[in-house]
Design a protein around this motif. Sequence first.
Motif, PDB file in Angstrom:
ATOM      1  N   PHE A  69      64.888 -17.512  26.101  1.00  0.00           N
ATOM      2  CA  PHE A  69      65.063 -16.315  27.010  1.00  0.00           C
ATOM      3  C   PHE A  69      63.460 -16.048  27.162  1.00  0.00           C
ATOM      4  O   PHE A  69      62.444 -14.868  26.123  1.00  0.00           O
ATOM      5  CB  PHE A  69      65.512 -15.270  27.307  1.00  0.00           C
ATOM      6  CG  PHE A  69      67.294 -15.513  26.686  1.00  0.00           C
ATOM      7  CD1 PHE A  69      67.937 -15.004  28.669  1.00  0.00           C
ATOM      8  CD2 PHE A  69      67.910 -15.976  26.225  1.00  0.00           C
ATOM      9  CE1 PHE A  69      69.479 -15.598  28.330  1.00  0.00           C
ATOM     10  CE2 PHE A  69      69.312 -16.149  26.370  1.00  0.00           C
ATOM     11  CZ  PHE A  69      69.865 -16.305  27.271  1.00  0.00           C
ATOM     12  N   THR A  70      62.642 -16.093  28.472  1.00  0.00           N
ATOM     13  CA  THR A  70      61.858 -16.291  28.554  1.00  0.00           C
ATOM     14  C   THR A  70      61.131 -15.262  29.717  1.00  0.00           C
ATOM     15  O   THR A  70      61.631 -15.186  30.707  1.00  0.00           O
ATOM     16  CB  THR A  70      60.284 -17.254  28.514  1.00  0.00           C
ATOM     17  OG1 THR A  70      59.097 -17.308  28.470  1.00  0.00           O
ATOM     18  CG2 THR A  70      60.599 -18.053  29.343  1.00  0.00           C
ATOM     19  N   GLY A  71      59.908 -14.128  29.508  1.00  0.00           N
ATOM     20  CA  GLY A  71      59.611 -13.364  30.891  1.00  0.00           C
ATOM     21  C   GLY A  71      60.147 -12.246  30.732  1.00  0.00           C
ATOM     22  O   GLY A  71      61.263 -11.744  30.594  1.00  0.00           O
ATOM     23  N   THR A  72      60.870 -12.251  32.475  1.00  0.00           N
ATOM     24  CA  THR A  72      62.044 -11.479  32.896  1.00  0.00           C
ATOM     25  C   THR A  72      63.888 -11.749  32.742  1.00  0.00           C
ATOM     26  O   THR A  72      64.202 -10.929  32.301  1.00  0.00           O
ATOM     27  CB  THR A  72      61.913 -10.807  33.779  1.00  0.00           C
ATOM     28  OG1 THR A  72      62.226 -12.250  34.563  1.00  0.00           O
ATOM     29  CG2 THR A  72      60.540 -10.478  34.503  1.00  0.00           C
ATOM     30  N   SER A  73      63.464 -12.862  31.808  1.00  0.00           N
ATOM     31  CA  SER A  73      65.066 -13.810  31.784  1.00  0.00           C
ATOM     32  C   SER A  73      65.724 -12.658  30.157  1.00  0.00           C
ATOM     33  O   SER A  73      66.329 -12.927  29.453  1.00  0.00           O
ATOM     34  CB  SER A  73      65.195 -15.186  31.066  1.00  0.00           C
ATOM     35  OG  SER A  73      64.523 -15.059  30.222  1.00  0.00           O
ATOM     36  N   ALA A  74      64.242 -12.563  29.473  1.00  0.00           N
ATOM     37  CA  ALA A  74      64.241 -12.203  28.367  1.00  0.00           C
ATOM     38  C   ALA A  74      65.468 -10.254  27.738  1.00  0.00           C
ATOM     39  O   ALA A  74      65.691  -9.880  27.289  1.00  0.00           O
ATOM     40  CB  ALA A  74      62.729 -11.304  27.528  1.00  0.00           C
ATOM     41  N   LYS A  75      65.443  -9.825  29.430  1.00  0.00           N
ATOM     42  CA  LYS A  75      66.512  -8.950  29.297  1.00  0.00           C
ATOM     43  C   LYS A  75      67.830  -9.459  30.137  1.00  0.00           C
ATOM     44  O   LYS A  75      68.611  -8.501  29.479  1.00  0.00           O
ATOM     45  CB  LYS A  75      65.977  -8.242  30.654  1.00  0.00           C
ATOM     46  CG  LYS A  75      64.732  -7.652  31.013  1.00  0.00           C
ATOM     47  CD  LYS A  75      63.387  -6.843  32.271  1.00  0.00           C
ATOM     48  CE  LYS A  75      64.241  -7.180  33.531  1.00  0.00           C
ATOM     49  NZ  LYS A  75      63.185  -6.314  34.218  1.00  0.00           N
TER      50      LYS A  75
END
Length: 252
Positions: free
Chosen positions: A146-152
């Motif tokens: 999960f990279t960038g904003t998808s990490a949330k």
Amino acid sequence: MIIFYTSMLGCPENNGSEVLPKVLDNDNGFVDVLKSYLPKQKTLMFITNRWQQQTPKDQPEDEVFNDYHYTNSQYAEAVFESFRMSGFGFDKLIVVDCDYKGNFQKDLSASQLLFIQGGHTPRGLKILKDLQFDKLANGFNGVAIFTGTSAKLPASKVLSTHHGSKTDYEIEDGLNLKNYSVRPHFNYYFKLHFDKKFQVRIKLLKDFSKHIDVYAIGSNSFIIDDNRQKQIFGTCYQFKNKKMKKICKNNK
């Protein structure tokens, strides 16, 4: 499912007119550690942050992020080639967007690495929920990045700001896979003590931490959750009950 949370991978390179493959950054040992979790490297699945192949120019500004100049397939292929250039042996790419016609559950199970693109938070959350990823995740035995904003998104609660706003936001129900939240791109240094905009961001995270613990990672940091423990590599701050504490630094 083993989760890698990252702020950025250094791939692909986006020069404003095209996306190009690039060797992955190995800051804090990212590439070396990821390889150790991938004894088999056959299939990489890429899930887009926008369902249509290309963003129409008449989309609201909040939805765009200047991504007119590439298609989902072009971006996914650049990611795939970036991994190959970095010594990974994947030979198959599955792109999940509006043109995807496969059996998602079957293809997910057959993949060793899942790459979740960052971008627009509510849109990415909707795509994953429409795919029923939250229900299928427990049956996936590979690695998910999960990279960038998808990490949330794996968290039970997701903080969505409006196109970078620090004051206009909502708290949404996330994928409910984890009971903590990860905040990417949190690059904090001494001069930011005097930056009013950044202090507003810190206050926002402190307020959010009343609802859920938050791990804020720097651009070159990453977190691994293997369902038994969390391992933090690089700079990370924990927000808990409205308090902020540095818990890890680079090369640690």
